[in-house]
Design a protein around this motif. Sequence first.
Motif, PDB file in Angstrom:
ATOM      1  N   GLU A  26      -0.179   4.359 -14.703  1.00  0.00           N
ATOM      2  CA  GLU A  26      -0.614   5.738 -14.949  1.00  0.00           C
ATOM      3  C   GLU A  26       0.259   6.326 -16.055  1.00  0.00           C
ATOM      4  O   GLU A  26       1.477   6.204 -15.998  1.00  0.00           O
ATOM      5  CB  GLU A  26      -0.384   6.597 -13.715  1.00  0.00           C
ATOM      6  CG  GLU A  26      -0.994   6.067 -12.455  1.00  0.00           C
ATOM      7  CD  GLU A  26      -0.531   6.820 -11.210  1.00  0.00           C
ATOM      8  OE1 GLU A  26      -0.973   6.436 -10.131  1.00  0.00           O
ATOM      9  OE2 GLU A  26       0.270   7.771 -11.339  1.00  0.00           O
ATOM     10  N   LEU A  80       9.972  -0.642  -3.690  1.00  0.00           N
ATOM     11  CA  LEU A  80      10.359   0.596  -4.382  1.00  0.00           C
ATOM     12  C   LEU A  80      11.683   0.469  -5.126  1.00  0.00           C
ATOM     13  O   LEU A  80      11.981   1.267  -6.007  1.00  0.00           O
ATOM     14  CB  LEU A  80      10.458   1.756  -3.382  1.00  0.00           C
ATOM     15  CG  LEU A  80       9.164   2.201  -2.716  1.00  0.00           C
ATOM     16  CD1 LEU A  80       9.443   3.281  -1.690  1.00  0.00           C
ATOM     17  CD2 LEU A  80       8.158   2.726  -3.740  1.00  0.00           C
ATOM     18  N   LYS A 114      -3.747   4.033  -6.745  1.00  0.00           N
ATOM     19  CA  LYS A 114      -4.072   3.730  -5.343  1.00  0.00           C
ATOM     20  C   LYS A 114      -5.402   4.374  -4.947  1.00  0.00           C
ATOM     21  O   LYS A 114      -6.263   3.735  -4.353  1.00  0.00           O
ATOM     22  CB  LYS A 114      -2.929   4.229  -4.448  1.00  0.00           C
ATOM     23  CG  LYS A 114      -3.091   3.873  -2.993  1.00  0.00           C
ATOM     24  CD  LYS A 114      -3.366   5.098  -2.189  1.00  0.00           C
ATOM     25  CE  LYS A 114      -3.998   4.750  -0.872  1.00  0.00           C
ATOM     26  NZ  LYS A 114      -4.526   5.933  -0.209  1.00  0.00           N
ATOM     27  N   MET A 165       0.835  -1.208   0.000  1.00  0.00           N
ATOM     28  CA  MET A 165       0.000   0.000   0.000  1.00  0.00           C
ATOM     29  C   MET A 165       0.877   1.268   0.000  1.00  0.00           C
ATOM     30  O   MET A 165       0.608   2.200  -0.753  1.00  0.00           O
ATOM     31  CB  MET A 165      -0.895  -0.034   1.247  1.00  0.00           C
ATOM     32  CG  MET A 165      -2.123   0.823   1.153  1.00  0.00           C
ATOM     33  SD  MET A 165      -3.178   0.410  -0.213  1.00  0.00           S
ATOM     34  CE  MET A 165      -4.225  -0.803   0.506  1.00  0.00           C
ATOM     35  N   ILE A 166       1.917   1.262   0.803  1.00  0.00           N
ATOM     36  CA  ILE A 166       2.800   2.442   0.866  1.00  0.00           C
ATOM     37  C   ILE A 166       3.532   2.619  -0.472  1.00  0.00           C
ATOM     38  O   ILE A 166       3.614   3.730  -0.996  1.00  0.00           O
ATOM     39  CB  ILE A 166       3.812   2.311   2.030  1.00  0.00           C
ATOM     40  CG1 ILE A 166       3.065   2.373   3.363  1.00  0.00           C
ATOM     41  CG2 ILE A 166       4.868   3.410   1.987  1.00  0.00           C
ATOM     42  CD1 ILE A 166       3.898   2.036   4.580  1.00  0.00           C
ATOM     43  N   ALA A 167       4.027   1.507  -1.005  1.00  0.00           N
ATOM     44  CA  ALA A 167       4.749   1.585  -2.291  1.00  0.00           C
ATOM     45  C   ALA A 167       3.823   2.118  -3.383  1.00  0.00           C
ATOM     46  O   ALA A 167       4.239   2.929  -4.216  1.00  0.00           O
ATOM     47  CB  ALA A 167       5.291   0.213  -2.663  1.00  0.00           C
ATOM     48  N   GLU A 168       2.572   1.682  -3.357  1.00  0.00           N
ATOM     49  CA  GLU A 168       1.622   2.151  -4.376  1.00  0.00           C
ATOM     50  C   GLU A 168       1.304   3.635  -4.189  1.00  0.00           C
ATOM     51  O   GLU A 168       1.172   4.382  -5.158  1.00  0.00           O
ATOM     52  CB  GLU A 168       0.341   1.327  -4.310  1.00  0.00           C
ATOM     53  CG  GLU A 168      -0.473   1.468  -5.585  1.00  0.00           C
ATOM     54  CD  GLU A 168      -1.644   0.520  -5.614  1.00  0.00           C
ATOM     55  OE1 GLU A 168      -2.471   0.588  -4.693  1.00  0.00           O
ATOM     56  OE2 GLU A 168      -1.735  -0.280  -6.544  1.00  0.00           O
ATOM     57  N   MET A 169       1.222   4.054  -2.933  1.00  0.00           N
ATOM     58  CA  MET A 169       1.010   5.492  -2.643  1.00  0.00           C
ATOM     59  C   MET A 169       2.085   6.327  -3.304  1.00  0.00           C
ATOM     60  O   MET A 169       1.851   7.427  -3.775  1.00  0.00           O
ATOM     61  CB  MET A 169       1.131   5.731  -1.130  1.00  0.00           C
ATOM     62  CG  MET A 169      -0.119   5.647  -0.356  1.00  0.00           C
ATOM     63  SD  MET A 169       0.371   6.009   1.357  1.00  0.00           S
ATOM     64  CE  MET A 169      -1.082   5.528   2.199  1.00  0.00           C
ATOM     65  N   MET A 170       3.312   5.781  -3.289  1.00  0.00           N
ATOM     66  CA  MET A 170       4.461   6.525  -3.803  1.00  0.00           C
ATOM     67  C   MET A 170       4.550   6.474  -5.323  1.00  0.00           C
ATOM     68  O   MET A 170       4.722   7.478  -5.985  1.00  0.00           O
ATOM     69  CB  MET A 170       5.771   5.947  -3.226  1.00  0.00           C
ATOM     70  CG  MET A 170       5.917   6.038  -1.743  1.00  0.00           C
ATOM     71  SD  MET A 170       5.997   7.739  -1.216  1.00  0.00           S
ATOM     72  CE  MET A 170       4.397   7.994  -0.565  1.00  0.00           C
ATOM     73  N   GLU A 171       4.439   5.270  -5.856  1.00  0.00           N
ATOM     74  CA  GLU A 171       4.707   5.078  -7.283  1.00  0.00           C
ATOM     75  C   GLU A 171       3.481   5.293  -8.161  1.00  0.00           C
ATOM     76  O   GLU A 171       3.594   5.751  -9.273  1.00  0.00           O
ATOM     77  CB  GLU A 171       5.265   3.666  -7.519  1.00  0.00           C
ATOM     78  CG  GLU A 171       6.581   3.415  -6.818  1.00  0.00           C
ATOM     79  CD  GLU A 171       7.763   4.097  -7.474  1.00  0.00           C
ATOM     80  OE1 GLU A 171       8.374   3.479  -8.338  1.00  0.00           O
ATOM     81  OE2 GLU A 171       8.066   5.251  -7.105  1.00  0.00           O
ATOM     82  N   LYS A 172       2.319   4.889  -7.666  1.00  0.00           N
ATOM     83  CA  LYS A 172       1.103   5.037  -8.483  1.00  0.00           C
ATOM     84  C   LYS A 172      -0.011   5.637  -7.620  1.00  0.00           C
ATOM     85  O   LYS A 172      -0.978   4.947  -7.267  1.00  0.00           O
ATOM     86  CB  LYS A 172       0.667   3.668  -9.008  1.00  0.00           C
ATOM     87  CG  LYS A 172       1.664   2.984  -9.906  1.00  0.00           C
ATOM     88  CD  LYS A 172       1.133   1.614 -10.305  1.00  0.00           C
ATOM     89  CE  LYS A 172       2.172   0.796 -11.001  1.00  0.00           C
ATOM     90  NZ  LYS A 172       1.724  -0.598 -11.218  1.00  0.00           N
TER      91      LYS A 172
END
Lengths: 242, 523
Positions: free
Chosen positions: B446, B309, A140, A129-136
């Motif tokens: 995206e 990441l 998210k 969830m955190i990685a998705e917040m950052m990258e996409k």
Amino acid sequence: MKNRVALIFGYNDYALEIAKNITDNESEVYIYSLHSEQDILKNKSNFEIRSFDLSDNWEGINENFDFDNSIAFCVLEDSAENIFLTLSLRSLFSNLHIIALSNNKETANKLQMAGANKVIPLVQTTAEMIAEMMEKPIVKEVFHKILFESGELKITQVKINAKNEYIGKGITELDWNDRHGVIPLSMVHEDMKSEFIYSSKIKHHIIKEGDMFVIVGYENCIADFEKLIGSRYDVNWCNWSR
Amino acid sequence: MNFFSRVIVDLAYFLHTSDAYQHKKRLVYDLLENNKNHYKQYFDIFMIALIFLSVAILIAEVKHEVPIEIKFFNSYVISIIFFIEYILRFWISSSVCEIIINKSEHDTMLGREFSLFRAIIKVVKAKLIFIFSFRAIIDLLAILPFFHELRLLRLFVLFRVFKLFRYATSFQIFASVLYTKKFEFLILFMYTSIVISVSSILMYVMEANNPASKVNTLFDAVYWSVVTIATVGYGDIIPITIEGRVVAIAVIFAGISLIAFTTSIVVSALNEKLDDIREIKTIEDIRKLKQFYLICGYENVAQEVAKKLKDGVTNIIVLDEDEHRIANAKRDGLVALNYDPGDAQSYKIIGIDLNTQVKAVLCLRESDVENVYTTLTVRSMNKNVNIVSLLMDDSNRKKLDFAGVNEILYPKGLVGMISKELIGRPVAFEVIHALRNDYYGVSVEEILVDDRMSQKLIYVHELNNHKFKIVLLGIFKKDKKRFFFNPIDATMLESGDYLLVIGKSIFIKEFEKHLHKKIKYEK
């Protein structure tokens, strides 16, 4: 008559969060604690706390509940106790659906070996969830709304019924997007394993009665689509084996 | 955007998306800079051989007549090879296309008119950084013997020896290790200077008036003193008087201690300072990074986040005050520093620019107290940086909010929400989960619609996503902050929009390339 219930084993923040979230879906939710006397005293929630131990004495519980159609959440803080509990439940109730919480990969493997139907890997899920917040961040946000919030956009499973004009036609012949306003994501096989619609194998699939699809769309479009093509399919936990 | 700017941006995109161009550039980069490249070592050996050959020819020329072909080879062939190398290094030192594209996208994101002039300034700055770097200057000087008619310039052949520093990294490490002991070397230098000064003056005073002594000038005395203190002792000048010999004994002992002192400095520098040198090097590297995620605290969740990441384009830096956790981070292949993320001094020492370098600060300690403290530290230094924090106890949510966290992730709440989905829509949940994590090679991505793309692609149907077996899930309109699911073909594309597409990852990449290349084909 025995009732379908949701049983949560372990009294902690995880248990309370689960109980809070599933009360809409499940009419009866019970929290079981290993240390019920202390937990009852500090309990400020509206949920009833009952007592259990790690022995095989489930008589009191077994008499009232329909374990074949019930769900158990194993969220004990001690990993060893959680695995032991999962194993006890599985050995006694073969059709009970067990969802267990794990803190690491090793525990997750052991819980699966102990018979849990689904393991929620806490650390990995949080990290994803955190990685998705950052990258996409937009992905998210959109998926979070689809999954967890009560917006207009929904994701659901639909099953093709017998009276259907599309039976016998290819998947691509069904004008999902333009005519029905929904986007199919995957097809669910008989063994309840899903396959993405984008695979070349699925693209040549001929629609037949009982086929199940996971679709995304606005609520009204999904409702119209369901009327036309089939029905919303509530997954029976007995059949689900992912 | 005016016509000229448009042509430049189009050209930049064309080169940036051109496989042939990028492949060639990558090839040159690997050969010149990538230590992991197998062929680089052969290239380095070839260049080192040229350097030695060049110096050997210079030496040979002093007393011997060197054949004209060899002179030609030395003056022109080697110089031209070095010149080509210099030009290639200049080319790969920074990507002009990338700078222009980034500037264009940056301006698009901020809704500004693209400024070609500013982009060119950035390009020039990037290239000047290369030109004025120490190594590039040495490289340039090494080319000068090309003008061998100017006799003085022939001596610049010796600058080719300095080029060895580029090809042998051990030289660089050794030099940097010694540099850390500069204070000790300064003391050593002062000690030596004092001993030489005192002993040479004494020697001159004692011996200069003695006709049998070879010490006639102060320079003779200094020469004798240096030769003696270095424990070389040529024997061409020796003390004759008793007083002079006493001075010689003292200088000999001073010389022995000097050698011992020098050796101990070098050995201790190598033993003690290598870790520090590594840290300094790490800090230098961090300062050079354009953007990175700053992970504060390396516990279980942080480890998993870093894993996720790591595959992306953005670098990751880990800060933790615990040595063991830092060791774990290093073992996991991350750039990690043993500094307290809750201490403002840490950021100053490392030289982290929170404004421009840090994409997001991730407070991932499994303690709300630590996360609140780190957040407050970071927020006190920068108001704008994006801070994401773990929340372990829901009762502390307000504290994190108050401290200035932008996004909070509460794992317990997440478990509750997931449980609900697992009961209600288990298969749908799994499908989304698989999609998010790129299982089975299918993912959701995206794609930013930039200014340039929106000029050429006006409506959704012009995207031609079906040709790439890509499904357009929807468009996120940033200005309206709204997601438009399954947009109709006549929906207009605007600069700053995000396309959410689903499909096989490789097809999505091709589709993205196609969106940029489309302009070229239409022209």
